[in-house]
Design an enzyme around this catalytic site. Structure first.
Site, short mmCIF file in Angstrom:
data_model
loop_
_atom_site.label_atom_id
_atom_site.label_comp_id
_atom_site.label_asym_id
_atom_site.label_seq_id
_atom_site.Cartn_x
_atom_site.Cartn_y
_atom_site.Cartn_z
N HIS A 39 -12.40 -75.53 -21.22
CA HIS A 39 -10.98 -75.79 -21.47
C HIS A 39 -10.53 -77.04 -20.73
O HIS A 39 -11.25 -77.55 -19.86
CB HIS A 39 -10.12 -74.57 -21.06
CG HIS A 39 -10.14 -74.29 -19.59
ND1 HIS A 39 -10.85 -73.26 -19.04
CD2 HIS A 39 -9.55 -74.91 -18.55
CE1 HIS A 39 -10.69 -73.24 -17.74
NE2 HIS A 39 -9.90 -74.24 -17.41
P1 TYD Z 1 -10.77 -67.87 -17.22
O1 TYD Z 1 -9.67 -68.84 -17.56
O2 TYD Z 1 -11.52 -67.24 -18.33
O3 TYD Z 1 -11.80 -68.60 -16.26
P2 TYD Z 1 -12.62 -69.94 -16.54
O4 TYD Z 1 -11.99 -70.61 -17.73
O5 TYD Z 1 -12.44 -70.73 -15.29
O6 TYD Z 1 -14.02 -69.56 -16.81
O7 TYD Z 1 -10.15 -66.77 -16.27
C1 TYD Z 1 -10.69 -65.48 -16.15
C2 TYD Z 1 -9.57 -64.46 -16.03
O8 TYD Z 1 -8.82 -64.65 -14.82
C3 TYD Z 1 -8.59 -64.54 -17.17
O9 TYD Z 1 -8.27 -63.22 -17.55
C4 TYD Z 1 -7.37 -65.20 -16.58
C5 TYD Z 1 -7.44 -64.80 -15.12
N1 TYD Z 1 -6.88 -65.80 -14.19
C6 TYD Z 1 -5.74 -65.51 -13.49
O10 TYD Z 1 -5.14 -64.43 -13.63
N2 TYD Z 1 -5.25 -66.43 -12.62
C7 TYD Z 1 -5.85 -67.62 -12.42
O11 TYD Z 1 -5.37 -68.43 -11.58
C8 TYD Z 1 -7.05 -67.93 -13.15
C9 TYD Z 1 -7.76 -69.24 -12.98
C10 TYD Z 1 -7.52 -66.99 -14.04
#
Ligand code: TYD
Length: 134
Positions: free
Chosen positions: A49
């Site tokens: 992303h």
């Molecule tokens: P995700 O965006 O899938 O992680 P990445 O893209 O870095 O691999 O995030 C995983 C989960 O954590 C998703 O359900 C959203 C949650 N999350 C939060 O609640 N707060 C945050 O600050 C972040 C980064 C993720």
């Protein structure tokens, strides 16, 4: 591609190491949120992303991992493997995190609170967004 690494001064002595990261000194933005990735399953790639507004600094405080950055035109791979080194990731930058060692802890300092509306999760949409801004 211009990769901005930030070096942190370790305050080491006979007892071990300590790194301090302070607003207005090592950091180009005010930190509103901190999160960290750990127990990342072997072979997994995360991220996929970009963000419209969010800026981040990624520090692999333990172990190692690889960050792939893509600004829509150029791509770069950065291996993070030391707690004294941070990778600045600007907004409008597609990122993927991979090759996590089993002991990796990736600490992220973020300029904004969590906001799903700030995410661009589709690569083609990201390319369109970058073009529109140019
Ligand atoms: P995700 O965006 O899938 O992680 P990445 O893209 O870095 O691999 O995030 C995983 C989960 O954590 C998703 O359900 C959203 C949650 N999350 C939060 O609640 N707060 C945050 O600050 C972040 C980064 C993720």
């Amino acid at each position: 591609m211009d990769i901005r690494m930030i070096s942190f001064q370790p305050h080491g002595d006979a007892r071990g190491q300590l790194v301090a990261v302070e607003e207005g000194k090592e950091l180009p933005f005010s930190v509103k949120r901190v999160y960290y990735l750990y127990d990342t399953v072997s072979g997994v790639t995360r991220g996929y992303h970009a963000h419209k507004k969010l800026q981040q600094i990624l520090i692999c405080v333990h172990g190692s991992c690889t960050i792939r950055l893509d600004n829509g035109t150029e791509q770069a791979l950065v291996r993070l493997d030391r707690p004294t080194e941070g990778l600045y990731v600007a907004n409008t930058m597609w990122r993927e995190m991979s090759d996590f060692s089993p002991d990796a802890v990736l600490l992220v300092l973020a300029s904004e609170l969590y906001d799903e509306n700030d995410y661009i999760r589709n690569y083609d949409e990201f390319l369109r967004y970058v073009k529109e801004r140019a």
